[in-house]
Design a protein around this motif. Structure first.
Motif, PDB file in Angstrom:
ATOM      1  N   LEU A  67      27.299  46.830  48.115  1.00 28.17           N
ATOM      2  CA  LEU A  67      26.677  45.789  46.720  1.00 28.17           C
ATOM      3  C   LEU A  67      27.989  45.748  45.634  1.00 28.17           C
ATOM      4  CD1 LEU A  67      24.062  46.223  45.368  1.00 28.17           C
ATOM      5  CD2 LEU A  67      23.931  48.207  44.858  1.00 28.17           C
ATOM      6  N   SER A  68      29.054  45.524  46.075  1.00 31.89           N
ATOM      7  CA  SER A  68      30.203  45.658  45.308  1.00 31.89           C
ATOM      8  C   SER A  68      29.903  46.475  43.861  1.00 31.89           C
ATOM      9  CB  SER A  68      29.677  44.307  44.541  1.00 31.89           C
ATOM     10  OG  SER A  68      29.625  42.948  44.977  1.00 31.89           O
ATOM     11  N   GLU A  69      31.254  47.523  45.178  1.00 34.46           N
ATOM     12  CA  GLU A  69      31.337  48.750  44.485  1.00 34.46           C
ATOM     13  C   GLU A  69      30.400  49.429  42.541  1.00 34.46           C
ATOM     14  OE1 GLU A  69      33.307  50.962  46.071  1.00 34.46           O
ATOM     15  OE2 GLU A  69      33.917  49.186  46.781  1.00 34.46           O
ATOM     16  N   GLY A  70      28.611  49.372  43.413  1.00 34.20           N
ATOM     17  CA  GLY A  70      28.220  49.103  42.307  1.00 34.20           C
ATOM     18  C   GLY A  70      27.694  48.286  41.154  1.00 34.20           C
ATOM     19  N   GLY A  71      28.067  47.082  41.313  1.00 31.87           N
ATOM     20  CA  GLY A  71      28.072  46.122  40.311  1.00 31.87           C
ATOM     21  C   GLY A  71      26.594  45.432  40.751  1.00 31.87           C
ATOM     22  N   GLY A  72      26.093  44.125  40.185  1.00 27.29           N
ATOM     23  CA  GLY A  72      24.980  43.619  39.398  1.00 27.29           C
ATOM     24  C   GLY A  72      24.687  42.918  40.712  1.00 27.29           C
ATOM     25  N   LEU A  73      25.658  42.378  41.475  1.00 24.53           N
ATOM     26  CA  LEU A  73      25.187  40.904  42.514  1.00 24.53           C
ATOM     27  C   LEU A  73      26.163  41.913  43.924  1.00 24.53           C
ATOM     28  CD1 LEU A  73      26.413  37.911  40.951  1.00 24.53           C
ATOM     29  CD2 LEU A  73      24.304  38.794  40.907  1.00 24.53           C
ATOM     30  N   GLU A  74      25.254  42.335  45.348  1.00 21.26           N
ATOM     31  CA  GLU A  74      25.667  42.714  46.251  1.00 21.26           C
ATOM     32  C   GLU A  74      27.325  41.323  46.770  1.00 21.26           C
ATOM     33  OE1 GLU A  74      22.716  43.759  48.802  1.00 21.26           O
ATOM     34  OE2 GLU A  74      21.937  41.485  49.153  1.00 21.26           O
ATOM     35  N   LEU A  75      27.437  41.954  47.398  1.00 24.84           N
ATOM     36  CA  LEU A  75      28.912  41.099  47.523  1.00 24.84           C
ATOM     37  C   LEU A  75      28.384  40.238  48.942  1.00 24.84           C
ATOM     38  CD1 LEU A  75      31.144  38.696  48.162  1.00 24.84           C
ATOM     39  CD2 LEU A  75      32.036  41.222  48.458  1.00 24.84           C
ATOM     40  N   VAL A  76      27.482  40.959  50.322  1.00 23.43           N
ATOM     41  CA  VAL A  76      27.188  40.922  51.231  1.00 23.43           C
ATOM     42  C   VAL A  76      25.842  42.251  51.772  1.00 23.43           C
ATOM     43  CG1 VAL A  76      27.809  42.426  53.729  1.00 23.43           C
ATOM     44  CG2 VAL A  76      29.567  41.516  52.457  1.00 23.43           C
ATOM     45  N   PRO A  77      25.176  40.856  52.262  1.00 23.22           N
ATOM     46  CA  PRO A  77      23.657  41.146  51.752  1.00 23.22           C
ATOM     47  C   PRO A  77      23.372  42.122  53.440  1.00 23.22           C
ATOM     48  CG  PRO A  77      23.802  39.391  52.717  1.00 23.22           C
ATOM     49  CD  PRO A  77      24.880  39.553  52.267  1.00 23.22           C
ATOM     50  N   ARG A  78      22.218  43.025  53.450  1.00 27.57           N
ATOM     51  CA  ARG A  78      21.949  44.173  54.698  1.00 27.57           C
ATOM     52  C   ARG A  78      22.267  43.031  55.559  1.00 27.57           C
ATOM     53  NH1 ARG A  78      21.592  48.742  53.373  1.00 27.57           N
ATOM     54  NH2 ARG A  78      20.537  49.186  50.768  1.00 27.57           N
ATOM     55  N   ARG A  89      31.109  33.166  49.255  1.00 28.35           N
ATOM     56  CA  ARG A  89      30.175  33.629  48.337  1.00 28.35           C
ATOM     57  C   ARG A  89      30.973  33.613  46.248  1.00 28.35           C
ATOM     58  NH1 ARG A  89      25.403  38.040  48.381  1.00 28.35           N
ATOM     59  NH2 ARG A  89      24.547  36.061  49.930  1.00 28.35           N
ATOM     60  N   VAL A  90      32.338  34.382  46.723  1.00 28.59           N
ATOM     61  CA  VAL A  90      33.260  35.292  45.090  1.00 28.59           C
ATOM     62  C   VAL A  90      33.274  33.846  44.875  1.00 28.59           C
ATOM     63  CG1 VAL A  90      35.138  35.963  44.614  1.00 28.59           C
ATOM     64  CG2 VAL A  90      33.956  37.035  46.383  1.00 28.59           C
ATOM     65  N   ARG A  91      34.207  32.592  45.761  1.00 25.89           N
ATOM     66  CA  ARG A  91      34.398  31.415  44.967  1.00 25.89           C
ATOM     67  C   ARG A  91      33.506  30.360  44.521  1.00 25.89           C
ATOM     68  NH1 ARG A  91      37.323  30.573  50.443  1.00 25.89           N
ATOM     69  NH2 ARG A  91      39.422  31.383  50.253  1.00 25.89           N
ATOM     70  N   SER A  92      32.426  30.882  44.935  1.00 28.92           N
ATOM     71  CA  SER A  92      31.011  29.873  44.676  1.00 28.92           C
ATOM     72  C   SER A  92      30.195  30.397  43.157  1.00 28.92           C
ATOM     73  CB  SER A  92      30.244  29.942  45.525  1.00 28.92           C
ATOM     74  OG  SER A  92      29.114  30.715  45.189  1.00 28.92           O
ATOM     75  N   VAL A  93      30.506  31.774  43.110  1.00 32.12           N
ATOM     76  CA  VAL A  93      30.206  32.731  42.141  1.00 32.12           C
ATOM     77  C   VAL A  93      30.792  32.326  40.717  1.00 32.12           C
ATOM     78  CG1 VAL A  93      28.662  34.064  41.237  1.00 32.12           C
ATOM     79  CG2 VAL A  93      27.941  33.696  43.722  1.00 32.12           C
ATOM     80  N   GLY A  94      32.283  32.653  41.766  1.00 34.04           N
ATOM     81  CA  GLY A  94      33.333  32.786  40.481  1.00 34.04           C
ATOM     82  C   GLY A  94      33.179  33.970  39.307  1.00 34.04           C
ATOM     83  N   ALA A  95      33.351  33.141  37.891  1.00 35.45           N
ATOM     84  CA  ALA A  95      33.900  34.449  37.132  1.00 35.45           C
ATOM     85  C   ALA A  95      32.622  34.951  36.707  1.00 35.45           C
ATOM     86  CB  ALA A  95      34.158  33.783  35.499  1.00 35.45           C
ATOM     87  N   ALA A  96      31.333  34.563  37.070  1.00 34.53           N
ATOM     88  CA  ALA A  96      29.626  35.758  36.624  1.00 34.53           C
ATOM     89  C   ALA A  96      29.909  36.616  37.584  1.00 34.53           C
ATOM     90  CB  ALA A  96      28.763  34.494  36.629  1.00 34.53           C
ATOM     91  N   TRP A  97      30.457  36.183  39.140  1.00 32.90           N
ATOM     92  CA  TRP A  97      29.959  36.995  39.905  1.00 32.90           C
ATOM     93  C   TRP A  97      31.973  38.613  39.231  1.00 32.90           C
ATOM     94  CZ3 TRP A  97      34.102  39.947  42.977  1.00 32.90           C
ATOM     95  CH2 TRP A  97      33.167  41.085  43.849  1.00 32.90           C
ATOM     96  N   THR A  98      33.156  38.153  39.526  1.00 33.69           N
ATOM     97  CA  THR A  98      33.801  38.547  38.405  1.00 33.69           C
ATOM     98  C   THR A  98      32.892  39.938  37.295  1.00 33.69           C
ATOM     99  OG1 THR A  98      35.270  37.264  39.440  1.00 33.69           O
ATOM    100  CG2 THR A  98      35.704  39.251  37.914  1.00 33.69           C
TER     101      THR A  98
END
Length: 189
Positions: A67-78, A89-98
C-alpha cells in the motif's frame, strides 16, 4: 538464476540483520517485518540456498500487496505484480504517484543509488495476509527487497550483465521446469 550452494537459516538470518537491522532509526523502518517473513519462509519445504540473480530474474520477482507505506495509491495490488510491472506503474503515474505516496517515494529515491545487497526470495508465498491473494503460487517471490528492486530498476541500474546475490527459501526445482530460470552453475549461462 544460478544456485550457488545450500545454506543454513542462521547464515540467511545473519546476512539479513547485517544489512537490515531491525532497530535502525528511520521513518517507516520495516526491517522487523522482513525478519518475520524470513522466519515464515523458513517453514517452506526445500531449505535455503545462496543464489545469483540476473536482471531478468529480478524483474520477474513477484511482489506481494504493498500500500505504498500508507500512501493513497497502492504500488502492488493484492494479486501481486512483478518488479518490472511495479516499476512501470511508478513511471506511468509519475509525479501524481510520488505526491500521493511520499514515504514510499522517498524510499525509492534513496535506494536508487544504494549498494547492491542480497535479496531475499522464496519459491512459494509465505503465510501472511499480504501474500494470501497472490495469483502466482510458485516462482521467485519476494520476502525482502521490494523497494530496492523497484528503485534499482527505476534508476536503470539492472543492466543485462549484472548478477545480484540473494537467498532463496524453498525447493529450487520448482523453478527448473522447462523455460524456468534456475541454473546449477555447472552449465554455461
Amino acid at each position: 538464476m544460478e544456485i550457488v550452494t545450500a545454506v543454513a537459516y542462521s547464515e540467511v538470518h545473519d546476512a539479513y540483520l547485517r544489512d537490515h537491522p531491525v532497530e535502525r532509526a528511520h521513518e517507516a523502518n520495516t526491517n522487523v517485518y522482513g525478519e518475520e517473513n524470513l522466519e515464515r519462509a523458513d517453514k517452506i519445504a526445500g531449505g535455503w540456498w545462496r543464489v545469483r540473480l540476473t536482471r531478468a530474474d529480478v524483474l520477474g520477482v513477484v511482489l506481494p500487496w504493498h500500500l505504498s507505506e500508507g500512501g493513497g495509491l497502492e504500488l502492488v495490488p493484492r494479486t501481486g505484480l512483478t518488479v518490472a510491472r511495479a516499476a512501470e506503474r511508478v513511471r506511468s503515474v509519475g509525479a501524481a504517484w510520488t505526491a500521493t505516496n511520499p514515504v514510499c517515494a522517498e524510499k525509492l529515491h534513496l535506494l536508487r543509488r544504494a549498494p547492491f545487497t542480497p535479496l531475499f526470495l522464496c519459491t512459494a508465498p509465505v503465510d501472511h495476509p499480504d501474500y494470501a491473494d497472490l495469483a502466482v503460487r510458485a516462482g521467485l517471490i519476494h520476502i525482502d527487497g521490494l523497494h530496492r528492486m523497484v528503485a534499482w530498476e527505476l534508476a536503470g541500474r539492472l543492466p543485462e550483465g549484472v548478477e545480484l546475490d540473494g537467498y532463496l527459501a524453498g525447493d529450487p526445482r520448482v523453478l527448473a521446469r522447462p523455460g524456468g530460470t534456475a541454473r546449477t552453475g555447472a552449465e554455461s549461462a
